[in-house]
Design a protein around this motif. Sequence first.
Motif, PDB file in Angstrom:
ATOM      1  N   LEU A  98     -25.704 103.422 -25.390  1.00 20.24           N
ATOM      2  CA  LEU A  98     -24.919 104.425 -24.668  1.00 20.24           C
ATOM      3  C   LEU A  98     -25.006 105.782 -25.360  1.00 20.24           C
ATOM      4  O   LEU A  98     -25.190 106.813 -24.716  1.00 20.24           O
ATOM      5  CB  LEU A  98     -23.461 103.983 -24.571  1.00 20.24           C
ATOM      6  N   ALA A  99     -24.905 105.764 -26.688  1.00 14.61           N
ATOM      7  CA  ALA A  99     -24.977 107.012 -27.440  1.00 14.61           C
ATOM      8  C   ALA A  99     -26.344 107.676 -27.312  1.00 14.61           C
ATOM      9  O   ALA A  99     -26.466 108.906 -27.407  1.00 14.61           O
ATOM     10  CB  ALA A  99     -24.656 106.757 -28.910  1.00 14.61           C
ATOM     11  N   ALA A 100     -27.380 106.861 -27.097  1.00 16.07           N
ATOM     12  CA  ALA A 100     -28.735 107.393 -26.933  1.00 16.07           C
ATOM     13  C   ALA A 100     -28.987 107.945 -25.539  1.00 16.07           C
ATOM     14  O   ALA A 100     -30.077 108.438 -25.255  1.00 16.07           O
ATOM     15  CB  ALA A 100     -29.760 106.308 -27.249  1.00 16.07           C
ATOM     16  N   GLY A 101     -27.981 107.842 -24.664  1.00 12.73           N
ATOM     17  CA  GLY A 101     -28.108 108.396 -23.323  1.00 12.73           C
ATOM     18  C   GLY A 101     -28.277 107.374 -22.231  1.00 12.73           C
ATOM     19  O   GLY A 101     -28.721 107.715 -21.129  1.00 12.73           O
ATOM     20  N   GLY A 102     -27.935 106.117 -22.503  1.00  8.10           N
ATOM     21  CA  GLY A 102     -28.127 105.035 -21.548  1.00  8.10           C
ATOM     22  C   GLY A 102     -27.605 105.363 -20.164  1.00  8.10           C
ATOM     23  O   GLY A 102     -26.426 105.675 -20.004  1.00  8.10           O
ATOM     24  N   ALA A 103     -28.478 105.272 -19.164  1.00  5.47           N
ATOM     25  CA  ALA A 103     -28.098 105.578 -17.789  1.00  5.47           C
ATOM     26  C   ALA A 103     -28.130 104.352 -16.895  1.00  5.47           C
ATOM     27  O   ALA A 103     -27.707 104.407 -15.748  1.00  5.47           O
ATOM     28  CB  ALA A 103     -29.026 106.651 -17.219  1.00  5.47           C
ATOM     29  N   ASP A 104     -28.662 103.240 -17.411  1.00  2.00           N
ATOM     30  CA  ASP A 104     -28.759 102.002 -16.643  1.00  2.00           C
ATOM     31  C   ASP A 104     -27.775 100.992 -17.234  1.00  2.00           C
ATOM     32  O   ASP A 104     -27.329 101.139 -18.371  1.00  2.00           O
ATOM     33  CB  ASP A 104     -30.193 101.466 -16.710  1.00  2.00           C
ATOM     34  N   ASN A 105     -27.445  99.971 -16.451  1.00  2.00           N
ATOM     35  CA  ASN A 105     -26.591  98.900 -16.969  1.00  2.00           C
ATOM     36  C   ASN A 105     -27.186  98.336 -18.249  1.00  2.00           C
ATOM     37  O   ASN A 105     -28.401  98.151 -18.347  1.00  2.00           O
ATOM     38  CB  ASN A 105     -26.458  97.778 -15.939  1.00  2.00           C
ATOM     39  N   ILE A 106     -26.334  98.060 -19.224  1.00  2.00           N
ATOM     40  CA  ILE A 106     -26.773  97.585 -20.537  1.00  2.00           C
ATOM     41  C   ILE A 106     -26.037  96.289 -20.847  1.00  2.00           C
ATOM     42  O   ILE A 106     -24.802  96.244 -20.791  1.00  2.00           O
ATOM     43  CB  ILE A 106     -26.455  98.607 -21.642  1.00  2.00           C
ATOM     44  N   THR A 107     -26.777  95.238 -21.190  1.00  2.00           N
ATOM     45  CA  THR A 107     -26.174  93.956 -21.564  1.00  2.00           C
ATOM     46  C   THR A 107     -26.913  93.393 -22.764  1.00  2.00           C
ATOM     47  O   THR A 107     -28.142  93.432 -22.819  1.00  2.00           O
ATOM     48  CB  THR A 107     -26.241  92.946 -20.403  1.00  2.00           C
ATOM     49  N   ALA A 108     -26.132  92.862 -23.720  1.00  2.00           N
ATOM     50  CA  ALA A 108     -26.708  92.221 -24.901  1.00  2.00           C
ATOM     51  C   ALA A 108     -25.936  90.949 -25.206  1.00  2.00           C
ATOM     52  O   ALA A 108     -24.707  90.959 -25.238  1.00  2.00           O
ATOM     53  CB  ALA A 108     -26.667  93.155 -26.107  1.00  2.00           C
ATOM     54  N   VAL A 109     -26.658  89.861 -25.427  1.00  2.00           N
ATOM     55  CA  VAL A 109     -26.088  88.591 -25.864  1.00  2.00           C
ATOM     56  C   VAL A 109     -26.761  88.236 -27.187  1.00  2.00           C
ATOM     57  O   VAL A 109     -27.983  88.158 -27.259  1.00  2.00           O
ATOM     58  CB  VAL A 109     -26.326  87.471 -24.831  1.00  2.00           C
ATOM     59  N   VAL A 110     -25.957  88.053 -28.234  1.00  2.00           N
ATOM     60  CA  VAL A 110     -26.475  87.724 -29.564  1.00  2.00           C
ATOM     61  C   VAL A 110     -26.026  86.304 -29.899  1.00  2.00           C
ATOM     62  O   VAL A 110     -24.832  85.986 -29.829  1.00  2.00           O
ATOM     63  CB  VAL A 110     -25.966  88.713 -30.623  1.00  2.00           C
ATOM     64  N   VAL A 111     -26.985  85.440 -30.244  1.00  2.00           N
ATOM     65  CA  VAL A 111     -26.718  84.041 -30.537  1.00  2.00           C
ATOM     66  C   VAL A 111     -27.211  83.732 -31.937  1.00  2.00           C
ATOM     67  O   VAL A 111     -28.404  83.866 -32.226  1.00  2.00           O
ATOM     68  CB  VAL A 111     -27.419  83.105 -29.523  1.00  2.00           C
TER      69      VAL A 111
END
Length: 244
Positions: A224-237
């Motif tokens: 987001l801080a880098a300018g994210g304009a698309d939906n962003i999702t992260a899953v860490v396992v």
Amino acid sequence: MTVDGVRLEVGVATDRAGRATNEDTALALRGVYVVADGMGGHEAGEVASGMAIETVRALVGTTPDLETVRATLRAAHARLRDLPSSTGRRPGTTMTGVILTEHEDLPCWIVLNVGDSRTYRMAGGVLEQVTRDHSEVAELVASGVVAAEEASRYPRRHVVTRVLGGGASEVDPDLWMFPVSPGDRMLVCSDGLTDELTDARIEAALRATPDPQDAADRLVGEALAAGGADNITAVVVDATLARS
């Protein structure tokens, strides 16, 4: 969570970023960790990713083999093909992720992929992309037509060549199986993350943030801080040896 002698700890984060709605859908439950990024108009995209995730939910709590996972993804594809299209563009979704299973009495990962969302594995502090992008630009890079360093600026970099749903009558998902190693950290993410953060930056964030929920939150925050304009999702396992 503990499955087959492996303890899993999981973090999930998502943000609609610059979009009116979030067309990403994630599932992180009892051995199944997947992300779907819908397309086909915002309502159709949400429906497509949600329906695909709901189909894959049948694998939760099981120890599937490769053919079972393949059949489940093809069932999701068939369901999405039956969705109506109000825009002339068939609803579809990418899907990628990792499933904990067992093979010959060994705990194993099954990694699945259709589209340009990604699954990574970090072992020994080194991040590696497991999946291959099903996109026009990835195919051009692989064939030598576009240089790898130019891929992020290629004007059609978001054109995917393989999805669940969409126009193709059949789908051929990519699947890999390999043993779980203690200390494995798996990252499953939509392209909203990788559009903004390089692999080196993702690796640095994962190495610097031991807790998986903090790591997922950090990755989304940095995108987001880098300018994210698309939906962003992260899953860490995170996988560690279970204590008896």
